[in-house]
Write a protein that holds these residues in place. Structure first.
Motif, PDB file in Angstrom:
ATOM      1  N   ILE A 186       0.861  -1.229  -0.033  1.00 34.36           N
ATOM      2  CA  ILE A 186       0.117  -0.143  -0.049  1.00 34.36           C
ATOM      3  C   ILE A 186       0.785   1.248   0.021  1.00 34.36           C
ATOM      4  O   ILE A 186       0.901   2.184  -0.746  1.00 34.36           O
ATOM      5  CB  ILE A 186      -1.013  -0.126   1.230  1.00 34.36           C
ATOM      6  CG1 ILE A 186      -2.168  -1.035   0.902  1.00 34.36           C
ATOM      7  CG2 ILE A 186      -1.677   1.203   1.156  1.00 34.36           C
ATOM      8  CD1 ILE A 186      -2.999  -1.085   2.225  1.00 34.36           C
ATOM      9  N   LEU A 187       1.589   1.353   1.117  1.00 35.53           N
ATOM     10  CA  LEU A 187       2.569   2.731   1.052  1.00 35.53           C
ATOM     11  C   LEU A 187       3.565   2.989   0.265  1.00 35.53           C
ATOM     12  O   LEU A 187       3.319   4.054  -0.645  1.00 35.53           O
ATOM     13  CB  LEU A 187       3.220   2.524   2.485  1.00 35.53           C
ATOM     14  CG  LEU A 187       2.089   2.595   3.543  1.00 35.53           C
ATOM     15  CD1 LEU A 187       3.178   2.465   4.981  1.00 35.53           C
ATOM     16  CD2 LEU A 187       1.423   4.140   3.761  1.00 35.53           C
ATOM     17  N   LEU A 188       4.372   2.015  -0.248  1.00 32.74           N
ATOM     18  CA  LEU A 188       5.441   2.260  -1.126  1.00 32.74           C
ATOM     19  C   LEU A 188       4.852   2.418  -2.884  1.00 32.74           C
ATOM     20  O   LEU A 188       5.201   3.345  -3.384  1.00 32.74           O
ATOM     21  CB  LEU A 188       6.266   1.050  -1.268  1.00 32.74           C
ATOM     22  CG  LEU A 188       7.524   1.229  -0.134  1.00 32.74           C
ATOM     23  CD1 LEU A 188       8.370   0.197  -0.218  1.00 32.74           C
ATOM     24  CD2 LEU A 188       8.027   2.606   0.292  1.00 32.74           C
ATOM     25  N   PRO A 189       3.607   1.446  -2.931  1.00 33.38           N
ATOM     26  CA  PRO A 189       3.040   1.854  -4.466  1.00 33.38           C
ATOM     27  C   PRO A 189       2.278   3.077  -4.615  1.00 33.38           C
ATOM     28  O   PRO A 189       2.604   3.745  -5.647  1.00 33.38           O
ATOM     29  CB  PRO A 189       2.066   0.595  -4.410  1.00 33.38           C
ATOM     30  CG  PRO A 189       2.796  -0.600  -3.701  1.00 33.38           C
ATOM     31  CD  PRO A 189       3.448   0.230  -2.360  1.00 33.38           C
ATOM     32  N   ALA A 190       1.659   3.488  -3.352  1.00 31.75           N
ATOM     33  CA  ALA A 190       1.089   4.787  -3.592  1.00 31.75           C
ATOM     34  C   ALA A 190       2.063   6.309  -3.568  1.00 31.75           C
ATOM     35  O   ALA A 190       1.778   7.208  -3.954  1.00 31.75           O
ATOM     36  CB  ALA A 190       0.116   5.141  -2.340  1.00 31.75           C
TER      37      ALA A 190
END
Length: 275
Positions: A186-190
């Protein structure tokens, strides 16, 4: 309308639409070509002194002779290797530290003030210290470039992580994702759009820091060509080195932009109006 025309129209309606030719790439060449032509005319007409700003044709001759002798490729190869090593080192460390600070308020409290102070130090201020610590070989040059590449990636990654929609994080927690899975899925792709912006800024700064790095007792590289042209009063050599830095910087940025488009192909973002 004949049956043949109806058949052709129905077949055409089911065929994929071919992309329209993109003229933006050619339009980008218009201004540089126009400026080069005007400069050539101005120097040939005597409006600009040739010993201060040589004609583009003279710079082209200098590049030709450097390429024919093989010296140009040696300088380019050395500079490319230094930029690549410094960029990978600086951006890699920034990814690790930026992810840690972006995910942890405690890490931010300990590290952020020091990093902000280090970021304000000019590149040339590091040169004497790196000479004292690391000598005059390749190591201080790569470290200086890495310093230039570190901070844009570090700041962009933290901003990208902190700008992630809280609802996405809550959905991940509802699915009982671990901290590692939450970060990876979630965090890194976003945060990827911000990260690529930081990477492109870091690559640009790597080329800028290269010139400062090659002032550290270098005998090869484009920064050395700049220094050699200044010391021998050859503006054609100086302009040639500047043009090479600009072209290599543009090509490397285009490669990173291509990777960004491939990695973020899922985005449906605004790209501007034609006109």
């Amino acid at each position: 309308m004949t049956v043949a025309n109806l058949l052709v129209e129905r077949i055409a309606a089911h065929l994929p639409r071919l992309p329209r030719p993109r003229l933006a790439h050619w339009r980008g060449l218009l201004l540089p070509v126009l400026l080069l032509a005007l400069l050539e005319v101005a120097v040939r007409a005597g409006w600009i002194a040739a010993h201060q700003l040589p004609a583009p044709s003279q710079v082209g001759e200098t590049l030709y002779y450097l390429a024919a002798s093989g010296e140009l490729w040696r300088h380019i190869g050395v500079s490319l290797a230094r930029v690549a090593a410094g960029f990978v080192l600086g951006a890699g460390l920034a990814l690790l530290v930026g992810a840690w600070v972006g995910l942890s308020r405690r890490a931010e409290a300990y590290l952020e003030p020091s990093f902000q102070a280090l970021r304000a130090i000019p590149s040339l201020a590091w040169v004497p210290l790196l000479l004292l610590w690391l000598g005059i070989d390749e190591t201080p040059k790569v470290v200086l470039i890495a310093l230039g590449a570190f901070f844009p990636v570090y700041l962009a990654l933290i901003a990208g992580i902190r700008n992630v929609d809280r609802k996405l994080v809550e959905v991940g927690r509802l699915h009982h994702l671990s901290a590692f899975a939450l970060t990876r899925r979630i965090l890194l792709p976003a945060a990827l759009p911000n990260l690529f912006t930081g990477l492109r800024g870091a690559l640009s700064l790597s080329w800028m820091f290269l010139v400062a790095a090659e002032l550290i007792a270098a005998t090869r590289g484009l920064g050395y060509l700049l220094s050699d042209g200044r010391e021998t009063s050859r503006p054609d050599l100086v302009i040639a080195a500047i043009l090479l830095l600009a072209v290599l910087g543009k090509l490397s940025d285009s490669l990173l932009k291509y990777l960004e488009d491939r990695a973020l192909h899922w985005r449906d973002s605004y790209t501007g109006e034609e006109g």
